[in-house]
Design a protein around this motif. Structure first.
Motif, PDB file in Angstrom:
ATOM      1  N   ASN A   1      45.121 -26.943 -22.671  1.00  0.00           N
ATOM      2  CA  ASN A   1      44.111 -27.125 -23.728  1.00  0.00           C
ATOM      3  C   ASN A   1      42.476 -27.168 -23.162  1.00  0.00           C
ATOM      4  O   ASN A   1      41.858 -27.827 -24.233  1.00  0.00           O
ATOM      5  N   GLY A   2      42.277 -27.023 -22.097  1.00  0.00           N
ATOM      6  CA  GLY A   2      40.920 -27.222 -21.534  1.00  0.00           C
ATOM      7  C   GLY A   2      40.410 -28.408 -21.430  1.00  0.00           C
ATOM      8  O   GLY A   2      39.324 -28.641 -21.355  1.00  0.00           O
ATOM      9  N   LEU A   3      41.316 -29.485 -21.196  1.00  0.00           N
ATOM     10  CA  LEU A   3      40.942 -30.938 -20.998  1.00  0.00           C
ATOM     11  C   LEU A   3      41.070 -31.331 -19.642  1.00  0.00           C
ATOM     12  O   LEU A   3      42.061 -30.806 -18.872  1.00  0.00           O
ATOM     13  N   THR A   4      40.430 -32.297 -19.219  1.00  0.00           N
ATOM     14  CA  THR A   4      40.661 -33.089 -17.890  1.00  0.00           C
ATOM     15  C   THR A   4      41.942 -33.686 -17.888  1.00  0.00           C
ATOM     16  O   THR A   4      42.141 -34.159 -19.028  1.00  0.00           O
ATOM     17  N   ARG A   5      42.533 -33.972 -16.780  1.00  0.00           N
ATOM     18  CA  ARG A   5      43.606 -34.644 -16.298  1.00  0.00           C
ATOM     19  C   ARG A   5      43.305 -36.143 -16.612  1.00  0.00           C
ATOM     20  O   ARG A   5      42.491 -36.665 -16.217  1.00  0.00           O
ATOM     21  N   MET A   6      44.434 -36.809 -17.280  1.00  0.00           N
ATOM     22  CA  MET A   6      44.514 -38.355 -17.523  1.00  0.00           C
ATOM     23  C   MET A   6      45.095 -38.884 -16.280  1.00  0.00           C
ATOM     24  O   MET A   6      45.785 -38.159 -15.691  1.00  0.00           O
ATOM     25  N   THR A   7      44.909 -40.146 -15.627  1.00  0.00           N
ATOM     26  CA  THR A   7      45.373 -40.773 -14.684  1.00  0.00           C
ATOM     27  C   THR A   7      46.270 -41.910 -15.184  1.00  0.00           C
ATOM     28  O   THR A   7      45.701 -42.409 -16.246  1.00  0.00           O
ATOM     29  N   ALA A   8      47.110 -42.120 -14.628  1.00  0.00           N
ATOM     30  CA  ALA A   8      48.279 -43.380 -14.825  1.00  0.00           C
ATOM     31  C   ALA A   8      47.313 -44.827 -14.496  1.00  0.00           C
ATOM     32  O   ALA A   8      46.377 -44.804 -13.578  1.00  0.00           O
ATOM     33  N   ASP A   9      47.310 -45.732 -15.515  1.00  0.00           N
ATOM     34  CA  ASP A   9      46.618 -46.791 -15.477  1.00  0.00           C
ATOM     35  C   ASP A   9      47.738 -48.204 -15.577  1.00  0.00           C
ATOM     36  O   ASP A   9      48.513 -48.167 -16.783  1.00  0.00           O
ATOM     37  N   THR A  10      47.498 -49.037 -14.612  1.00  0.00           N
ATOM     38  CA  THR A  10      48.622 -50.125 -14.786  1.00  0.00           C
ATOM     39  C   THR A  10      48.470 -51.133 -15.959  1.00  0.00           C
ATOM     40  O   THR A  10      49.493 -51.530 -16.601  1.00  0.00           O
ATOM     41  N   THR A  11      47.071 -51.027 -16.405  1.00  0.00           N
ATOM     42  CA  THR A  11      46.951 -52.053 -17.620  1.00  0.00           C
ATOM     43  C   THR A  11      47.350 -51.477 -18.937  1.00  0.00           C
ATOM     44  O   THR A  11      48.072 -52.109 -19.510  1.00  0.00           O
TER      45      THR A  11
END
Length: 156
Positions: A47-57
């Motif tokens: 969908n033309g979006l940047t990757r999200m990264t996993a976050d512990t919080t």
């Protein structure tokens, strides 16, 4: 000891055991962000979006919500303690814009994300360009069930 006392004690013991068996006690739970990484990366990239990264919080906030839902035996964005989504995010140290997708059932990761992508509100959350981090977790319903309560929390 009298017969009446013994009968009463036995009845109390039976009632206590019955209460234990009917109580909703959540089963095993875990953070599942690492397992979701590829699914979310593909969804966002296509969908033309940047990757999200996993976050512990965010994963901690998701695990908390999944645990609440498993304990309550129902899906809800508001806990039984009257805490709405915004309050839970503040209490977990999540600042700024955030969103939450929830689900329940016996499904694998592919089915979970497919279901969310086919729901306009859930899809909108996963495709929100403001979000760069996420946390995914589940808690089993308990009592030997394979049903899981899922929570995906996304934020900045």
């Amino acid at each position: 000891m009298t017969k009446g006392f013994l009968k009463g004690a036995a009845l109390c013991a039976v009632l206590m055991l019955a209460a234990c068996q009917t109580a909703k006690v959540p089963g095993q739970g875990a953070g599942a962000s690492a397992s979701a990484d590829g699914y979310l990366a593909d969804i966002r990239k296509s969908n033309g979006l940047t990757r999200m990264t996993a976050d512990t919080t965010l994963e901690k906030a998701a695990l908390q919500q999944a645990g609440y839902m498993a304990s309550a035996g129902r899906m809800s964005h508001t806990t039984g303690w009257g805490k709405d989504f915004a309050s839970r995010m503040r209490n977990n140290g999540v600042q700024g814009a955030a969103a939450e997708n929830i689900a329940q059932g016996q499904m694998d990761m592919g089915k979970l994300f497919s279901m969310w992508m086919n729901s306009p509100g859930h899809r909108r959350n996963m495709l929100d360009p403001r979000f760069s981090k996420y946390g995914l977790a589940y808690v089993r319903e308990g009592n030997g069930s394979d049903r899981k309560y899922w929570a995906l929390v996304m934020g900045r």
